[in-house]
Design an enzyme around this catalytic site. Structure first.
Site, PDB file in Angstrom:
ATOM      1  N   ASP A 722      51.381  39.648  43.047  1.00 30.00           N
ATOM      2  CA  ASP A 722      50.221  40.273  42.672  1.00 30.00           C
ATOM      3  C   ASP A 722      50.803  40.697  41.254  1.00 30.00           C
ATOM      4  OD1 ASP A 722      49.494  39.645  45.071  1.00 30.00           O
ATOM      5  OD2 ASP A 722      49.172  41.821  45.635  1.00 30.00           O
ATOM      6  N   LYS A 797      41.354  54.681  37.504  1.00 27.32           N
ATOM      7  CA  LYS A 797      42.044  53.251  38.013  1.00 27.32           C
ATOM      8  C   LYS A 797      40.656  52.230  38.225  1.00 27.32           C
ATOM      9  CE  LYS A 797      43.881  49.840  42.090  1.00 27.32           C
ATOM     10  NZ  LYS A 797      44.137  50.064  42.931  1.00 27.32           N
ATOM     11  N   ASP A 954      44.916  36.552  40.955  1.00 30.57           N
ATOM     12  CA  ASP A 954      45.642  36.617  40.297  1.00 30.57           C
ATOM     13  C   ASP A 954      46.474  37.447  41.065  1.00 30.57           C
ATOM     14  OD1 ASP A 954      44.787  38.891  41.573  1.00 30.57           O
ATOM     15  OD2 ASP A 954      44.761  40.437  39.570  1.00 30.57           O
TER      16      ASP A 954
END
Length: 1021
Positions: A722, A797, A954
């Site tokens: 990742d 985040k 991703d």
């Protein structure tokens, strides 16, 4: 006798099934006297540029059948690679159309185009010698020509052997190593799945009706299926009556010419299933907007009409061919034998390009939105008239039966921000008894776009590829006309890199992990509530207070509203899980299956199947594994342990690779217990952030460690690599930003850098400083003091993640407000709002400091988009892989159409672009087009290196044993991508397209060395 040497041009009709040609046609021609020697020289040449016939071309592709050929109307040999006839020096020009080899002998001859001035079939000869004897008067020339012809035949024979070997290799590639016979069997099953799903459902209902009516049997059916069965017959009969009126011309309705194009029973099944599907998956469960339902049903009917018409046309063509075959008894026995062989080949291979054939031979025009809406509305209206429901028999015998409509049509009014404005739209709402059964509907639903049993058709055009019969489009344009036209205009060569990447993703073979599926089934049967599975029961509504106190009653009403909202969300999640499990159960006994992929308008790839795929939730990823297993090896065993730690998460994924391996090895007892007794044991796997994926790895790792040779143990688990906040990685590479590159792991470090923790630390520093200030001069000082103890990576985040999407201050404020509300740290709503405003401002400031280059590039992209959109033009660009992108944001107009059910408002694009949306959406869309390009480049390189590959934007997946190879490839492709002048090319394209507009100069770039990415272990990890 003349001794003048005359060149001879020769057409050889090779018999594919014998070693000898059947005849030679010779005519004099006026080209080079050394023609034969030139042919031999070119045939034997090994230089690719000089080859007349490469090893990938059929040696007899240019040899057309004579005008008296028995095969003229049935067969044509085709080139495996299209070649230009102008390069052929044999004196023949434009003898026919060259088609791909995988369609060889798959359909009738398309008319040969023969230039009669250049090529004449005047006479045939029994042998080369006879032909030469008649054509030449010079004995020496006779011998020379015969020798050269024999040499030519020898070369052709060698070339044909090469072609045979090439075709065998190609067939093995096509069948993904499963063997030709097995491939054909699976392909026929796939065709049935795609073409007969609705027909089989209708057949099943008719058989159940027969059991009930004729044999007096009451089938013991699941609740929802019994509802379908009760609605099927009256709806079918009503549609049949309507079709009768339409076919007799007695109906003047606009939908009349469309309604009778499909059998009534299939229309009934499609209408029921599609409407129930919308009621299950729509945003407001239990209701569906009329306009959406009408269009979905109309579109499904049109698709099935096209397939139905094609199949009917195919049957007629076959009957005509059979009749022609009976009339052809005058041909010789040898020719008849050969024709039978060719016919058999055609039968075996006629499904090779079935999807393309459907689209190529179906010359009917698209229905258009108006027609679909009118057909769909009429079918919904007929369902409303015929579908009823009766509660369970718990009433007194004297009471009349409570039979009521299963669906209701009503109008809903939605108020806009201004009280004076509101809008109304029609909805279909199901009865409460139907609503309760929706969750159990999934396993009985017809799901047309299922995973494929054979590899998808390779992409060759906008609508050529993917599924065999079902309509498939290489891009999801969602009605954006300019985007669709841009892709259609692009040449096949320009789009080939995208096609190749999608073919690579589609060729990955998957299967169901039965052990994990059985655990999920047990949890689900027990009511859910474990491993993030939703509770299968609704939350109880609060009891009404026995008081007249209006404040208490208002509070109770708010609680009721909140619980009902929660129950709707639970219902939505239950429906979603049921659909996923329905697909998993259908596919669990298959040896393997495939997901055809297409792209969104930015070039990001997605599986076309919507429910169970590897882009989905943990439950999807937990039950999906590679169909091919590979030995772990020493490297694979190491990566499997790292992968388990990553899935467990909870901070473990932030350790160094060695730290993650140590974590896994320290928990081997828990891993064994989880694998052996997932529900009866200590349930350690349930503590993981991705529990079902963690369980799958526990099982695989346990098997490997317990085996006598762990390195030779077979693993099917996809191991993920990742990106670290991948959008910011792309911005850092674009801007050569050293500080940003270090924050997102573009440079090597002892352990992975955590960008979220870095931003949180900077936010905390700012807030501590602000907390020291005087509240009288700086009001936010009070908020800073209240928030100092609340700042952590979780608080910031989401804002950091969405910063690459151009998150606004308002968006950041709402995100942080939700996090603070979850914690319950600030009770007062006004204080909570003020704290969220302050925290959002500080977080965006910290982001700007740490990713200054990203901000400057984002600003530059937005300014360019604003300049273009101000000219009423959408922003356009071409991705590094050649995909043309047109941002679809235009003002939406309304188009009213009158249907039998109600007046529908259809939305359609106008010519006016949305300037603000074009500006704000361009930076994230551009970055997404780059991450899509990186993933596709990596996918193709992995396939060429022999790796299995799957990608989720991703996150790149492969077998554990191949992770080291994947890591090398993805880093090399990232560097390769950003070594090209991406921003310079973008600016150049803008200046070329809009020469009168003035664009701002490119932002300054830093000194980051892209080659550092190659040595960064945590770039993807």
């Amino acid at each position: 006798m003349s001794s003048t040497k005359t060149p001879i041009s020769l057409t050889i009709k090779l018999n594919q099934f014998t070693d000898k040609p059947t005849g030679l046609d010779i005519n004099r021609y006026h080209n080079s006297p050394i023609m034969w020697r030139n042919i031999i020289k070119q045939l034997s040449s090994r230089t690719p540029q000089k080859l007349l016939f490469s090893s990938k071309n059929r040696t007899y592709s240019f040899l057309g059948f004579g005008q008296d050929s028995v095969f003229k109307d049935n067969t044509k040999f085709r080139s495996l690679i299209p070649i230009s006839c102008s390069n052929i020096v044999m004196g023949f020009q434009n003898l026919g159309e060259y088609l791909p080899g995988d369609e060889f002998l798959s359909r009738p001859l398309l008319k040969n185009q023969v230039n009669s001035n250049d090529f004449c079939c005047r006479k045939s000869y029994a042998s080369v010698a006879e032909a030469v004897a008649v054509s030449s008067t010079d004995a020496e020339e006779d011998v020379s020509v015969v020798d050269e012809v024999q040499e030519l035949l020898t070369e052709l024979k060698k070339e044909e052997k090469k072609q045979f070997a090439f075709r065998r290799r190609k067939q093995r590639m096509l069948t993904s190593g499963m063997g030709h016979r097995k491939y054909q069997t699976l392909k026929r099953r796939q065709v049935k799945v795609e073409t007969e799903a609705w027909e089989q459902a209708a057949k099943e209902y008719k058989e159940l009706l027969f059991d009930m009516c004729e044999q007096k049997l009451a089938p013991n059916l699941p609740y929802v299926k019994s509802l379908f069965l009760g609605w099927f017959e009256p709806l079918r009969d009503k549609i049949a009556e309507e079709q009768e009126l339409c076919s007799q011309g007695k109906s003047k309705a606009a939908y009349a010419k469309y309604l009778y194009q499909l059998p009534a029973d299939m229309m009934a099944v499609i209408t029921m299933h599609k409407l129930m599907g919308l009621l299950m998956t729509g945003g407001d469960h239990g209701t569906a907007r009329v306009v959406q339902a009408a269009l979905v049903i109309g579109d499904a009917i049109e698709q099935e009409v096209r397939i139905h018409n094609f199949l009917e046309k195919t049957k007629k063509q076959k009957a005509e061919k059979d009749k022609q075959k009976e009339d052809g008894e005058h041909v010789t026995q040898e020719q008849e034998k050969l024709r039978k062989k060719v016919t058999n080949l055609m039968k075996k291979q006629k499904l090779r390009a079935v999807g393309q054939i459907v689209r190529r031979q179906d010359d009917s025009k698209p229905w258009g939105q108006d027609a679909k809406a009118k057909v769909g509305s009429r079918l919904i209206e007929l369902l409303l008239q015929t579908a009823y429901i009766q509660p369970p028999a718990n009433q007194l015998a004297v009471d009349p039966p409570d039979i009521r409509p299963a669906f209701l049509h009503s109008v809903r009014t939605v108020a806009k921000e201004t009280k004076s404005a509101s809008r109304r739209y029609g909805i279909i709402q199901c009865d409460e008894l139907v609503f309760k059964g929706l969750e159990r509907t999934a396993r009985h639903m017809v799901i047309p776009y299922m995973p494929m049993l054979v590899p998808p058709v390779k992409w060759t055009g906008y609508d050529k590829g993917g599924h065999l019969y079902l309509p498939s489009y290489v891009m999801r344009t969602h009605g954006a006309r300019q985007q669709r036209e841009a892709v259609k205009r692009a040449s096949r060569n320009q789009l080939q890199p995208v096609f190749e990447a999608l073919d690579t993703l589609g060729s990955t073979k998957w299967r169901i992990n039965k052990r994990v599926l059985s655990v999920i089934d047990r949890i689900w049967a027990g009511g859910g509530r474990l491993a993030d599975l939703v509770d299968r029961d609704d939350a109880p509504l609060p009891e009404e207070p026995d008081t007249e106190d209006e404040a208490l009653r208002t509070k109770w009403r708010w609680k009721v509203k909140s619980v009902k909202k929660e129950n709707r969300e639970r219902h939505s999640q239950r429906c979603d899980i049921e659909l996923k499990l329905a697909v998993a159960r259908k596919m669990k006994d298959e040896e393997g299956f495939f997901y055809p992929h297409n792209v969104d308008f930015r070039g990001r790839a997605y599986p076309m199947h919507p429910h169970l795929n590897h882009l989905g939730s943990d439950i999807c990823r937990g039950v999906l594994v590679f169909a091919e297993g590979r030995p772990l090896g020493e490297s694979g065993l190491r990566w499997l342990k790292i992968h388990l730690a990553n899935l467990f998460a909870g901070g473990v994924e932030k350790l160094s690779l060695e730290g993650r391996i140590a974590f896994t090895e320290n928990h081997m007892d828990d891993i064994f217990d989880s694998a052996d007794k997932p529900l009866e044991g200590r349930r350690w796997w349930l503590n993981a952030e991705d529990p079902f994926q963690c369980l799958a790895v526990c099982i695989n790792l346990s098997e490997a460690v317990r085996s006598s040779s762990p390195e030779t143990s077979i693993s099917h688990i996809p191991v993920h690599q990742d990106g670290s906040c991948n959008g910011l990685q792309h911005y850092a590479a674009l801007g050569r930003d050293e500080l940003g590159a270090a924050a997102v792991n573009l440079v090597a470090g002892e352990k992975p850098a955590d960008v979220y923790s870095g931003i949180a630390a900077r936010v905390l520093d700012i807030m501590k400083r602000d907390a020291q200030r005087d509240p009288a001069e700086f009001p936010d000082a009070v908020r800073a003091r209240a928030l100092v103890n609340q700042v952590d990576r979780k608080l910031v985040k989401q804002t950091v993640m969405t910063s690459v999407y151009g998150v606004t201050y308002i968006g950041a404020r709402d995100q942080i407000k939700r996090r603070l509300k979850e914690r319950g740290a600030i009770a007062d709503d006004s204080e909570l709002f003020g704290a969220a405003c302050y925290a959002a401002k500080v977080t965006l400031t910290a982001l700007g400091e740490m990713f200054e280059a990203a901000r400057s590039i984002m600003t530059w992209l937005g300014e360019c988009a604003k300049i273009i959109a101000s000219e009423n033009e959408p922003v356009r660009w071409t991705t590094p892989l050649g995909l043309p992108v047109v941002q679809p944001y235009r003002k939406i107009g309304r188009h009213l159409i009158k249907t039998s059910l109600q007046i529908l408002t259809l939305q359609q694009e106008t010519e006016k672009v949305m300037v603000k949306r074009q500006r704000t959406a361009f930076p994230p869309n551009f970055i997404h087009s780059l991450d899509g390009s990186h993933m596709m480049m990596t996918a193709v390189a992995c396939r060429r290196a022999g790796l299995n590959f799957a990608g989720v934007h991703d996150s790149y997946w492969t077998h554990a044993c191949d992770v080291d190879k994947l890591n090398r490839i993805l880093r090399e492709k990232f560097v390769e991508l950003y070594e090209t002048p991406i921003l310079e090319k973008l600016l150049e394209s803008f200046q070329t397209s809009y020469p009168t507009l003035l664009f701002p100069p490119l932002p300054e770039r830093g000194d980051f060395d892209l080659r550092d990415v190659l040595e960064s272990p945590y770039f993807f990890n």
